[in-house]
Write a protein that holds these residues in place. Structure first.
Motif, short mmCIF file in Angstrom:
data_model
loop_
_atom_site.label_atom_id
_atom_site.label_comp_id
_atom_site.label_asym_id
_atom_site.label_seq_id
_atom_site.Cartn_x
_atom_site.Cartn_y
_atom_site.Cartn_z
N LEU A 122 0.89 -1.08 -0.01
CA LEU A 122 0.03 -0.01 -0.09
C LEU A 122 0.96 1.23 0.10
CD1 LEU A 122 -2.92 1.02 0.30
CD2 LEU A 122 -2.60 1.32 2.76
N ARG A 123 0.73 1.85 -0.81
CA ARG A 123 1.75 3.28 -1.15
C ARG A 123 0.51 4.47 -1.47
NH1 ARG A 123 6.80 3.27 -4.55
NH2 ARG A 123 7.68 2.43 -2.58
N GLY A 124 0.36 5.16 -0.40
CA GLY A 124 -0.67 6.29 -0.52
C GLY A 124 -1.86 5.74 -0.37
N HIS A 125 -2.85 5.75 -1.38
CA HIS A 125 -4.07 5.22 -1.46
C HIS A 125 -4.25 4.16 -2.48
CE1 HIS A 125 -6.16 8.07 0.93
NE2 HIS A 125 -5.49 9.10 0.48
N SER A 126 -3.01 3.45 -3.02
CA SER A 126 -2.95 2.69 -4.06
C SER A 126 -2.49 1.25 -3.62
CB SER A 126 -2.11 3.18 -5.20
OG SER A 126 -2.05 1.94 -6.23
N LEU A 127 -3.29 0.38 -3.34
CA LEU A 127 -2.62 -1.19 -3.10
C LEU A 127 -2.50 -2.02 -4.37
CD1 LEU A 127 -2.70 -3.18 -0.64
CD2 LEU A 127 -5.02 -4.02 -1.39
N GLU A 128 -1.38 -2.60 -4.41
CA GLU A 128 -0.60 -3.23 -5.56
C GLU A 128 -0.13 -4.70 -5.28
OE1 GLU A 128 3.50 -3.20 -8.25
OE2 GLU A 128 3.08 -1.82 -6.83
N GLN A 129 -0.80 -5.65 -5.81
CA GLN A 129 -0.11 -7.09 -5.42
C GLN A 129 1.13 -7.01 -6.06
OE1 GLN A 129 -2.77 -10.38 -6.69
NE2 GLN A 129 -0.93 -11.64 -6.58
N ALA A 202 -7.55 -2.88 1.12
CA ALA A 202 -7.17 -1.48 0.92
C ALA A 202 -7.69 -0.50 2.09
CB ALA A 202 -7.21 -1.06 -0.54
N SER A 203 -9.22 -0.76 2.04
CA SER A 203 -9.57 0.19 2.90
C SER A 203 -9.18 0.06 4.38
CB SER A 203 -11.05 -0.16 2.68
OG SER A 203 -12.01 0.76 3.86
N VAL A 204 -9.29 -1.22 4.95
CA VAL A 204 -8.77 -1.44 6.22
C VAL A 204 -7.38 -0.99 6.26
CG1 VAL A 204 -8.17 -3.33 8.03
CG2 VAL A 204 -10.27 -3.54 6.61
N LEU A 205 -6.32 -1.24 5.58
CA LEU A 205 -5.06 -0.82 5.66
C LEU A 205 -5.04 0.77 5.78
CD1 LEU A 205 -3.35 -3.48 3.18
CD2 LEU A 205 -3.40 -3.49 5.65
N ARG A 206 -5.80 1.36 4.88
CA ARG A 206 -5.56 2.79 4.81
C ARG A 206 -6.09 3.52 6.12
NH1 ARG A 206 -7.30 2.34 -0.71
NH2 ARG A 206 -9.41 2.65 -0.10
N ARG A 207 -7.30 2.82 6.62
CA ARG A 207 -8.05 3.23 7.99
C ARG A 207 -7.38 3.07 9.13
NH1 ARG A 207 -12.09 0.54 10.50
NH2 ARG A 207 -12.15 -0.92 8.79
N LEU A 208 -6.86 1.89 9.23
CA LEU A 208 -6.08 1.52 10.78
C LEU A 208 -4.74 1.85 10.74
CD1 LEU A 208 -8.64 -1.51 11.41
CD2 LEU A 208 -8.83 0.71 12.33
#
Length: 453
Positions: A122-129, A202-208
């Motif tokens: 996760l970089r910024g708001h972008s989640l990349e596999q 991604a939402s969880v990783l950004r939020r917490l």
């Protein structure tokens, strides 16, 4: 100096009787392993793998090649352990590991991967596999035979093409990344990704912000969505990168290490995909940002160049691209919005698409019925040979059922042949195919099977 913080969680899930996952948190090394095999073999395989990975990496030079050597050693240890006990024969495990290593220039994050456990960034708001699954459905996706939605429900979605411990040698994917302040990495077993979509992850990783909170929330979500497998997640945050905040976005470079167990301490041979292989340590891959070009001397004006692209030209090109995309989408919809009953290798098969294909859209196998052509009513055999078109999958299945002779015994046989990257020697090997059975309420364990070409 790069600094990391982390959180981890694992859970048996809602269906399985035991937890065959293992995780490793031994900074600067982190890993997740998802075991497979009958009886307690899956638990044994994943435990042996992470223990061997840790021991060899800690004795090694702390380089990308050191992580790769540790993964090779883990594979060999699982395989040798299985040879000592008939009940453990055929056991195996996935492995995804990330380590902070000495690179050139500076520190790097190295990721080693075998199987379908995954690493995300996760970089910024972008989640990349970051990793690529070593599975049959991923190969079908790469070949354009199925899409992501079809892969999620494919009957062979649990079939692996590569795993630790199935064979004495295995190819390991090695990925090198430049750590950047604020990066967040997720390692997980497929018990998470088969239940929770990437957008929600991604939402969880950004939020917490706290990694322990994030891992606990992801495990709970996987259980709420069914929890059909063991769930294991490790979150690693880059809290300092030694350089302060960076603005470049380096790309991930991937190496595929050849089969063969190199000495855990000595540097082995590395073959980069599409490049040359040679003895000794590989030349480290440097993540490069965009080039800014030569700078003008102080007091000297930069040279100007005539504008090649005008706003009107860009708008025209964009309009053409949109029209072409709409046309391609229309053709694709027409080509794929149908099913037909045909013949493949003397077996009645239901295809998705239209007989003969449309332009570059070729029909793909939707269902192998197991009905031989000779067991179809003679009056309908010509229809089947030429491709009997139906409006839906259920209609195609009903047609097959109606025209099948009553004396037919139906069986379905699927054969998968997988070719892995060969070792640097002249020996040719046929790789093992590892099958991870779909989860059921009787909690079957993952098993491996070998197909020879």
């Amino acid at each position: 100096m790069t600094e990391l913080r982390w959180g981890s969680a694992t859970d048996i899930g809602m269906v399985r009787a035991t937890n065959q996952d293992q995780f490793l948190v031994a900074t600067p090394l982190f890993a997740v392993a998802d075991g497979m095999g009958g009886h307690a073999a899956g638990e044994v395989a994943s435990k042996v793998a992470v223990d061997a990975l840790k021991a060899v990496f800690e004795r090694g030079p702390g380089t990308p090649q050191g992580l790769a050597d540790a993964a090779h050693a883990a594979n060999r240890q699982v395989w040798e352990h299985a040879q000592t006990d008939p009940d453990l024969r055929g056991m195996g495990t996935t492995l995804v590991a990330i380590a902070l290593v000495d690179g050139s220039p500076g520190e790097q994050l190295a990721i080693a991967n075998v199987g379908d456990s995954r690493a995300y960034r996760l970089r910024g708001h972008s989640l990349e596999q970051v990793t690529t699954d070593h599975s049959l459905v991923q190969e079908l996706i790469d070949e354009g035979q199925i899409n992501e939605e079809e892969a999620a429900v494919h009957p062979q979605r649990h079939v692996l093409t590569r795993a630790l411990g199935v064979d004495p040698d295995v190819a390991v994917d090695l990925i090198l990344l430049t750590p950047m302040l604020g990066d967040r990495f997720l390692l997980c077993s497929d018990g998470l990704i088969r239940e929770v979509g990437d957008d929600l992850v991604a939402s969880v990783l950004r939020r917490l912000a706290d990694p322990d909170d994030a891992t606990a929330e992801l495990v709970n979500l996987a259980k709420e969505h069914g929890g059909n497998d063991n769930i294991t997640v490790v979150v690693v945050d880059v809290v300092a990168d030694g350089e302060g905040t960076q603005t470049q976005t380096p790309a991930a470079d991937t190496l595929e290490l050849p089969d063969g167990p190199p000495d855990p301490i000595d540097v082995g041979t590395v073959a980069a995909s599409g490049g040359a292989a040679g003895p000794g340590a590989p030349e480290p891959i440097v993540d490069a940002g965009p080039s800014t070009g030569p700078m003008a001397a102080p007091g000297q004006a930069r040279s100007t160049r005539p504008r090649i692209f005008t706003l009107r030209l860009v708008a025209f090109v964009a309009a053409v691209v949109v029209l072409l995309a709409i046309a391609a989408a229309g053709v694709g919809w027409y080509a794929r919005d149908s099913y037909f009953v045909g013949v493949k290798s003397n077996e009645v098969v239901i295809f998705k698409g239209r007989p003969g294909g449309v332009l570059w859209f070729q029909p793909t196998v939707a269902v192998s019925t197991g009905v031989a052509l000779s067991h179809v009513e003679p009056a309908f055999q010509s229809d089947v040979k030429s491709g009997r078109q139906e409006g839906s999958l259920s209609a195609a299945q009903a047609f097959v059922h109606n025209v099948e002779t009553t004396t037919t015994t139906t069986t379905t046989t699927t054969t998968t042949t997988t070719t892995t990257v060969p070792p640097s020697t002249t020996t040719t090997k046929t790789p093992a195919t590892t099958t991870k059975p779909a989860a059921t309420t009787t909690a079957p364990r993952k098993s491996t099977s070998t197909s020879t070409g």
